[in-house]
Design a protein around this motif. Structure first.
Motif, short mmCIF file in Angstrom:
data_model
loop_
_atom_site.label_atom_id
_atom_site.label_comp_id
_atom_site.label_asym_id
_atom_site.label_seq_id
_atom_site.Cartn_x
_atom_site.Cartn_y
_atom_site.Cartn_z
N LEU A 157 0.83 -1.21 0.00
CA LEU A 157 0.00 0.00 0.00
C LEU A 157 0.87 1.26 0.00
O LEU A 157 0.56 2.24 -0.68
CB LEU A 157 -0.92 -0.01 1.23
CG LEU A 157 -2.07 -1.02 1.21
CD1 LEU A 157 -2.79 -1.03 2.54
CD2 LEU A 157 -3.04 -0.72 0.08
N GLY A 158 1.95 1.21 0.78
CA GLY A 158 2.87 2.35 0.80
C GLY A 158 3.48 2.61 -0.56
O GLY A 158 3.61 3.76 -1.00
N ALA A 159 3.86 1.53 -1.24
CA ALA A 159 4.44 1.67 -2.58
C ALA A 159 3.40 2.20 -3.56
O ALA A 159 3.73 3.00 -4.45
CB ALA A 159 4.98 0.32 -3.05
N ALA A 160 2.15 1.76 -3.42
CA ALA A 160 1.09 2.23 -4.32
C ALA A 160 0.84 3.73 -4.15
O ALA A 160 0.63 4.45 -5.12
CB ALA A 160 -0.20 1.45 -4.06
N VAL A 161 0.90 4.19 -2.90
CA VAL A 161 0.66 5.61 -2.63
C VAL A 161 1.83 6.47 -3.12
O VAL A 161 1.64 7.54 -3.70
CB VAL A 161 0.42 5.84 -1.12
CG1 VAL A 161 0.41 7.33 -0.79
CG2 VAL A 161 -0.88 5.19 -0.70
N SER A 162 3.05 5.99 -2.86
CA SER A 162 4.24 6.80 -3.17
C SER A 162 4.84 6.51 -4.53
O SER A 162 5.70 7.25 -5.00
CB SER A 162 5.30 6.56 -2.09
OG SER A 162 5.71 5.19 -2.10
N GLY A 163 4.42 5.42 -5.15
CA GLY A 163 5.00 5.03 -6.44
C GLY A 163 6.36 4.38 -6.31
O GLY A 163 7.10 4.29 -7.29
N ALA A 164 6.69 3.89 -5.12
CA ALA A 164 8.01 3.30 -4.87
C ALA A 164 8.02 1.82 -5.24
O ALA A 164 8.34 0.95 -4.40
CB ALA A 164 8.42 3.51 -3.41
N TRP A 165 7.69 1.53 -6.48
CA TRP A 165 7.60 0.12 -6.89
C TRP A 165 8.96 -0.56 -6.92
O TRP A 165 9.07 -1.76 -6.63
CB TRP A 165 6.93 0.03 -8.25
CG TRP A 165 5.52 0.52 -8.24
CD1 TRP A 165 5.03 1.64 -8.84
CD2 TRP A 165 4.41 -0.06 -7.55
NE1 TRP A 165 3.69 1.78 -8.58
CE2 TRP A 165 3.27 0.76 -7.80
CE3 TRP A 165 4.26 -1.21 -6.75
CZ2 TRP A 165 2.01 0.46 -7.27
CZ3 TRP A 165 3.00 -1.50 -6.23
CH2 TRP A 165 1.90 -0.67 -6.49
N LEU A 166 10.01 0.18 -7.28
CA LEU A 166 11.35 -0.42 -7.28
C LEU A 166 11.79 -0.78 -5.86
O LEU A 166 12.44 -1.81 -5.65
CB LEU A 166 12.36 0.53 -7.92
CG LEU A 166 12.30 0.65 -9.45
CD1 LEU A 166 13.33 1.66 -9.94
CD2 LEU A 166 12.55 -0.72 -10.09
N GLN A 167 11.42 0.05 -4.90
CA GLN A 167 11.75 -0.27 -3.51
C GLN A 167 10.99 -1.51 -3.05
O GLN A 167 11.53 -2.35 -2.33
CB GLN A 167 11.43 0.92 -2.60
CG GLN A 167 12.42 2.07 -2.73
CD GLN A 167 12.06 3.21 -1.82
OE1 GLN A 167 11.35 4.14 -2.20
NE2 GLN A 167 12.53 3.14 -0.58
N LEU A 168 9.75 -1.62 -3.47
CA LEU A 168 8.97 -2.81 -3.12
C LEU A 168 9.58 -4.06 -3.74
O LEU A 168 9.68 -5.11 -3.09
CB LEU A 168 7.52 -2.65 -3.57
CG LEU A 168 6.60 -3.83 -3.23
CD1 LEU A 168 6.51 -4.05 -1.72
CD2 LEU A 168 5.20 -3.60 -3.83
N LEU A 169 10.02 -3.93 -5.01
CA LEU A 169 10.70 -5.06 -5.65
C LEU A 169 11.97 -5.42 -4.89
O LEU A 169 12.26 -6.60 -4.68
CB LEU A 169 11.04 -4.70 -7.10
CG LEU A 169 11.82 -5.76 -7.89
CD1 LEU A 169 11.05 -7.07 -7.96
CD2 LEU A 169 12.16 -5.25 -9.29
N GLY A 170 12.72 -4.39 -4.46
CA GLY A 170 13.92 -4.65 -3.65
C GLY A 170 13.57 -5.36 -2.37
O GLY A 170 14.30 -6.26 -1.91
N GLY A 171 12.42 -5.01 -1.77
CA GLY A 171 11.98 -5.68 -0.56
C GLY A 171 11.67 -7.14 -0.80
O GLY A 171 12.06 -8.02 -0.01
N LEU A 172 10.96 -7.41 -1.89
CA LEU A 172 10.62 -8.80 -2.21
C LEU A 172 11.88 -9.63 -2.46
O LEU A 172 12.00 -10.77 -1.99
CB LEU A 172 9.71 -8.84 -3.43
CG LEU A 172 8.32 -8.21 -3.23
CD1 LEU A 172 7.57 -8.16 -4.56
CD2 LEU A 172 7.52 -8.97 -2.20
N LEU A 173 12.82 -9.05 -3.20
CA LEU A 173 14.08 -9.76 -3.47
C LEU A 173 14.88 -9.94 -2.18
O LEU A 173 15.47 -10.99 -1.94
CB LEU A 173 14.90 -9.00 -4.50
CG LEU A 173 14.31 -8.94 -5.92
CD1 LEU A 173 15.16 -8.04 -6.81
CD2 LEU A 173 14.21 -10.34 -6.51
N GLY A 174 14.89 -8.90 -1.33
CA GLY A 174 15.62 -8.98 -0.07
C GLY A 174 15.04 -10.03 0.85
O GLY A 174 15.78 -10.78 1.51
N GLY A 175 13.70 -10.12 0.91
CA GLY A 175 13.07 -11.14 1.73
C GLY A 175 13.37 -12.54 1.24
O GLY A 175 13.68 -13.44 2.02
N ALA A 176 13.29 -12.73 -0.09
CA ALA A 176 13.57 -14.04 -0.66
C ALA A 176 15.03 -14.44 -0.45
O ALA A 176 15.33 -15.59 -0.13
CB ALA A 176 13.23 -14.04 -2.16
#
Length: 208
Positions: A102-121
């Motif tokens: 939701l934070g990424a959707a509001v701020s447009g930080a999709w690359l950061q969200l992708l980094g989060g998904l990769l970091g978690g994996a």
């Protein structure tokens, strides 16, 4: 303005910490002393206030306050029982994904969200490898928790991800030394790793 945001976050975090406490009491194997409820709520509030002060009123602030509240709860359970229950860890992961999304959707930080998904994996895979190489060292609860702390750290960037990876081991080593000096532990004692992982994840947004 920063003071108002930080104070509001601290108050809401303390209230949330107070109300999530009963989640630990649903099973004897995860129950913590009732006297811990107040201090845990205060700690959750303090951490939420610090999050707001350091990162500001940004779209992902609720996600990081959620990390503080749930981190305090799980850290207390793990410290008490050396256990990270699936019934709390898995909803924690889902909630983190939703709030960061939701934070990424509001701020447009999709690359950061992708980094989060990769970091978690990546952190999940690394901890899983360590658990398989040395059974009994890293528990499966720690492996699952690694996906959460890696998600948050990866969202903040590679430097934060490295901080969480290395910081958890450093904080755990410091805790062992301190507890041994205080004669709480001896060389044959086990110490849960979850609190160090959570502490490193909470430090990351404050330092990154």
């Amino acid at each position: 303005m920063d003071v108002i945001v930080a104070g509001s976050a601290a108050l809401l975090g303390a209230v949330a910490g107070w109300f999530v406490f009963p989640l630990a009491q649903r099973e004897d194997r995860t129950a913590v002393p009732r006297g811990w409820r107040g201090p845990m709520a205060v700690l959750a509030g303090l951490l939420c206030g610090l999050m707001a002060w350091f990162i500001g009123a940004i779209a992902v602030l609720p996600a990081f306050c959620y990390l503080a509240v749930m981190g305090v709860l799980l850290g207390a359970i793990d410290a008490r029982h050396k256990l990270l229950p699936n019934r709390l860890v898995l909803p924690f992961l889902v909630g983190a994904l939703v709030l960061l999304g939701l934070g990424a959707a509001v701020s447009g930080a999709w690359l950061q969200l992708l980094g989060g998904l990769l970091g978690g994996a990546a952190l999940f895979a690394l901890y899983l490898a360590m658990a398989l190489i040395k059974p009994g060292g890293i528990g499966l609860g720690d492996v699952k928790l690694a996906a959460i702390v890696g998600l948050y750290a990866g969202y903040l960037g590679f430097d934060a991800w490295l901080l969480v990876l290395l910081g958890a081991f450093l904080l755990n080593a410091v805790a062992i030394v301190v507890l041994m000096l205080a004669k709480v532990l001896n060389r044959n004692s086990d110490i849960p790793f979850g609190p160090a992982m959570i502490a490193a994840a909470l430090l990351a947004p404050l330092l990154a």
